[in-house]
Structures are given as C-alpha cells and as structure tokens.
Design a protein around this motif. Structure first.
Motif, short mmCIF file in Angstrom:
data_model
loop_
_atom_site.label_atom_id
_atom_site.label_comp_id
_atom_site.label_asym_id
_atom_site.label_seq_id
_atom_site.Cartn_x
_atom_site.Cartn_y
_atom_site.Cartn_z
N THR A 378 2.52 -48.47 84.76
CA THR A 378 3.87 -48.32 84.21
C THR A 378 4.67 -49.59 84.42
O THR A 378 5.43 -50.02 83.54
N ASP A 379 4.53 -50.20 85.60
CA ASP A 379 5.23 -51.47 85.88
C ASP A 379 4.77 -52.55 84.91
O ASP A 379 5.59 -53.34 84.41
N VAL A 380 3.47 -52.61 84.65
CA VAL A 380 2.94 -53.63 83.74
C VAL A 380 3.53 -53.45 82.35
O VAL A 380 3.95 -54.43 81.70
N VAL A 381 3.58 -52.21 81.88
CA VAL A 381 4.12 -51.93 80.54
C VAL A 381 5.60 -52.31 80.48
O VAL A 381 6.06 -52.95 79.52
N VAL A 382 6.36 -51.94 81.51
CA VAL A 382 7.80 -52.25 81.52
C VAL A 382 8.03 -53.76 81.53
O VAL A 382 8.88 -54.29 80.79
N ILE A 383 7.27 -54.47 82.37
CA ILE A 383 7.44 -55.93 82.47
C ILE A 383 7.10 -56.60 81.15
O ILE A 383 7.85 -57.46 80.66
N CYS A 384 5.96 -56.25 80.56
CA CYS A 384 5.56 -56.87 79.30
C CYS A 384 6.52 -56.53 78.17
O CYS A 384 6.84 -57.38 77.32
N THR A 385 6.99 -55.29 78.15
CA THR A 385 7.96 -54.89 77.13
C THR A 385 9.26 -55.68 77.27
O THR A 385 9.83 -56.14 76.28
N ALA A 386 9.72 -55.84 78.52
CA ALA A 386 10.95 -56.60 78.76
C ALA A 386 10.77 -58.06 78.34
O ALA A 386 11.67 -58.66 77.72
N ALA A 387 9.61 -58.65 78.66
CA ALA A 387 9.36 -60.04 78.28
C ALA A 387 9.31 -60.20 76.77
O ALA A 387 9.88 -61.15 76.20
N LEU A 388 8.63 -59.27 76.08
CA LEU A 388 8.57 -59.33 74.62
C LEU A 388 9.95 -59.14 74.00
O LEU A 388 10.31 -59.82 73.03
N GLY A 389 10.72 -58.21 74.57
CA GLY A 389 12.06 -57.97 74.05
C GLY A 389 12.95 -59.19 74.18
O GLY A 389 13.67 -59.56 73.23
N MET A 390 12.92 -59.83 75.36
CA MET A 390 13.74 -61.03 75.56
C MET A 390 13.26 -62.18 74.69
O MET A 390 14.07 -62.98 74.19
N SER A 391 11.94 -62.28 74.49
CA SER A 391 11.41 -63.33 73.61
C SER A 391 11.89 -63.13 72.17
O SER A 391 12.26 -64.09 71.49
N PHE A 392 11.90 -61.88 71.73
CA PHE A 392 12.37 -61.59 70.37
C PHE A 392 13.86 -61.91 70.23
O PHE A 392 14.28 -62.52 69.24
N LEU A 393 14.64 -61.52 71.23
CA LEU A 393 16.08 -61.80 71.17
C LEU A 393 16.34 -63.31 71.15
O LEU A 393 17.30 -63.78 70.51
N ALA A 394 15.48 -64.05 71.86
CA ALA A 394 15.68 -65.50 71.92
C ALA A 394 15.45 -66.16 70.56
O ALA A 394 15.90 -67.30 70.34
#
Length: 414
Positions: A378-394
């Motif tokens: 679950t931690d891995v999914v949350v971390i990767c999702t957060a990283a992808l989300g911030m990358s998209f926003l950037a």
C-alpha cells in the motif's frame, strides 16, 4: 494504428537527441532525482514499518498486553484466570509475580525486573520459548531457585547455564548482626535473546520461588497477565474486565510501559514520510524547468505546427506527454529499485556490519539489535501515485506556456 498526434510527437521529442545538450542533461537529472526520491521514500518507510512490526512482535510479545493486579496477594489465581479467559477478546492468561532488584556476579551489578512465572502457563502468553538460546521454561522448578536471564545480562556477567548469580532485593532484613539487604543465590537455567532491550533488563524465576522471596503463602500471586487478540484494544479491554470482576483489582497495559516507543515510531514514520515527500516534490517539479527550456528550444517547431493547423490543446498535450514520460520512467525505476532495496536492506546491513566488524544498532542503546524492514505494498502504491501526480502537475504550466506561443512572433527571426 490509432496514434494521437500529441502522444506521437511528445514521445518523439522525448527520444530525440536535442541540439542543446544542457537540456538533455537537465532532463536526465530530473528523472534521476525522481527515481532517487521514490527509492529512498519506499526504503525508509519500509524500515519504519519494520521497527513497528518488531515492537509489536518482540517487545510486546514478551511484556503483558494487559494485566489484572490485586491490591493484595491473589489466593485463587486459577479462578480469576478462568473468568478472564471467558472474555472473547482474551487469548490467554497466566499468573505472575514481579520483583525489582539487582543481579550481581563477581563484583558486576545489573538492574533487573524479575518475573515469577508458572512455566506451562507463561508459554501461552509469551514468545520467550521461541527465543531461548539455551535451556527451556520447563527448567524452572519450584524450590530449586533457577533463573532465566537475557543474553545481554549473560554477556555482561560472562555466565553460562549452571553458573550462580545473586539477586539483591530493595528490602532490608533485620538480623542480630544488623540490617542487611535481602539476598538470594540463583543458578542460571536458561538464556534468551529477543534482540531487544529486554535482553539486558528482564529475568524469569518460578512463581513459587518469587512468592517465597515476597514472603507470601504458597500459591499466592500478584496478578494475571493477558495476551489479547488485538493488542491495540488493551486499555479498553483491561478497564472493562476490572469493572466486571468481583473484588478489588486494578488494570495495567502495555501503553503505559512501552506505549511511548510505539507512539514515537508512528510519529517518526509520519514526519519522515512528509519530509521525504518534499524530496519527491522537488524532483518532480524539476520537470518544470526542463520543459520550460524545451519549450523555448522548440518555439520554431511549435509555430510550424500551429501554422499547419494544430490547436493550442494539441500543443499543450505534446509537452504534457513529454513531461509525463519523464515522470513515469523515473517513478517506475524508483519503485522497482525501492522494492528491491526494502526486501534486502536487512541482509545488506548485516553483511556490512560483518565486513566492517562493527554493529550499527546495539541492544544496549536501541530496543532491537538489527535493522528491520517490512515492505507494505500500500505504501508503494501511495508513493508512486503521489510521484506520478506531482509529475503530471509539473507539466501543466510549461505545456500551457507552449500553447500560448504566437506563430508569427516565434518565426520572426527564423
């Protein structure tokens, strides 16, 4: 084959060798920064999860989840234990007597918490049998004054099973020769090692011997310790049991004795997670500077596409795809490397300790003696999702800026 224009051109821009090598270098740094941030975050949170697991299974496997104590010695502990085990939230119950004192041997002294137990009952509520280096709980016999000590105590005194130790109790005995502390010689029957601070502060003797040292009647006990199905319900369960019991009892639970460790680990995991998320955010938002430079470098291409009929949305999509590819590759690489590191960090650190001949985590200082790790997906999914989300926003601002490029202005000097 259906290939949307923004996706096709965005991937082509990503694969193409740029004339400006500095932009390529910045793109690589952004990707590596995102990879490193995700890797470190997964690794550190897995280590924090490992500490959390060790606290639950080792320390809380040795100390009572909860205990019901009498203000006076309990005469019929079996009847009390039967009543407590009738509660569906209680897994097992065992009697105990606790004594505080000091162990001495050849001039060395160590403070110790001595638990008087009945071996067959204690095995139902404690994990000590799983961590015996020598001897067993069954070696504790009533009247033989045997003692089971932790590995740190045994190492400090350089004793083995069969050696003698002296227990000094904080009570005075008045004799014709004067007032002396109460002393009793014990022989070591076993040594346990749970890899925690308890190895240097805990010992066990038979409950009958503990009753004699406390000057109680045979069979009297201080209380009954409980193993619960859900240790996080310990305060509520213990309180409810005391209210239901006839007689004068009071309750204690692990949150009073070791709750500070658990609370500290939970708080540290939260704070470290937030701080590491900032590292991921910095790496993700490096994509902004990369794409801004790419937009500047590709102004002529943008103007030509606009002249050929590409809409601002198409231009925006091209650069969003290009930035997202950097984010996806960096996040996937960081996720894979982070999972591999989390699964192998305990073995790697142990090998490094052997290589260097030193121990990074000592039970004398920390509550465990090795670096634990527990990967939670679950931690891995949350971390990767957060990283992808911030990358998209950037990608949004540089892509929007590219879509606002005026063809005539961009081509004026080309």
């Amino acid at each position: 084959m259906f290939r949307p224009l923004p996706f096709f051109i965005g991937l082509r821009y990503t694969r193409a060798k740029r004339r400006n090598h500095f932009i390529s270098f910045i793109s690589l740094i952004s990707m590596l920064g995102l990879t490193l941030g995700v890797l470190v975050m997964i690794l550190v949170l897995s280590v924090m999860n490992g500490f959390d697991r060790e606290l639950r299974t080792r320390i809380l496997g040795m100390v009572p989840h909860a205990s019901i104590n009498g203000y006076q010695p309990i005469d019929d502990w079996r009847s009390l234990a039967t009543q407590l085990e009738a509660d569906p939230k209680v897994a097992a119950a065992a009697p105990f007597i606790q004594l505080q004192g000091m162990l001495t041997h050849n001039g060395s002294v160590a403070p110790v918490l001595v638990s008087g137990v009945i071996p067959e009952a204690e095995a139902q509520v404690s994990i000590i049998e799983e961590h015996m280096q020598s001897g067993t709980l069954a070696d504790l016999k009533d009247g033989e004054f045997g003692i089971i000590i932790g590995e740190l105590i045994a190492r400090r005194f350089s004793v083995m099973p069969g050696d003698k130790l002296t227990l000094v109790l904080p009570e005075a005995s008045v004799t014709p020769a004067g007032v002396f502390p109460r002393l009793k010689r014990f022989h070591v029957t076993g040594i346990f090692k749970v890899g925690a601070e308890l190895d240097g502060s805990m010992a066990m003797i038979h409950a009958g011997d503990a009753a004699r040292l406390s000057r109680w009647e045979p069979g009297q006990m201080q209380g009954v310790r409980l193993r619960l199905h859900d240790l996080f319900q310990a305060p509520q369960v213990a309180w409810n049991l005391v209210e239901q019991l006839p007689g004068n009892y009071y309750a204690q639970d692990w949150t009073r004795s070791h709750g500070n460790l658990f609370a500290a680990i939970r708080m540290e995991k939260t704070m470290i997670g937030l701080l590491l998320l900032l590292i991921v955010a910095v790496a993700a938002f490096n994509i902004i500077s990369t794409l801004v430079m790419v937009v500047t470098d590709k102004k002529a291409d943008i103007a030509i596409l606009r002249t050929l009929g590409a809409s601002p949305g198409t231009i925006m999509g091209i650069f969003m795809v290009q930035g997202s590819v950097i984010g996806v590759v960096g996040t996937l690489a960081g996720g894979i490397l982070g999972v591999l590191a989390a699964l192998n960090v305990s073995a790697l650190v142990a090998g490094l300790e052997r290589l260097l001949g030193t121990q990074f985590l000592s039970s004398d200082v920390y509550f465990i003696s090795y670096l634990p790790s527990q990967l939670i997906w679950t931690d891995v999914v949350v971390i990767c999702t957060a990283a992808l989300g911030m990358s998209f926003l950037a990608t949004l601002y540089p892509a929007w800026r590219a879509s606002r490029t005026e063809p005539a202005e961009a081509l004026r000097y080309d």
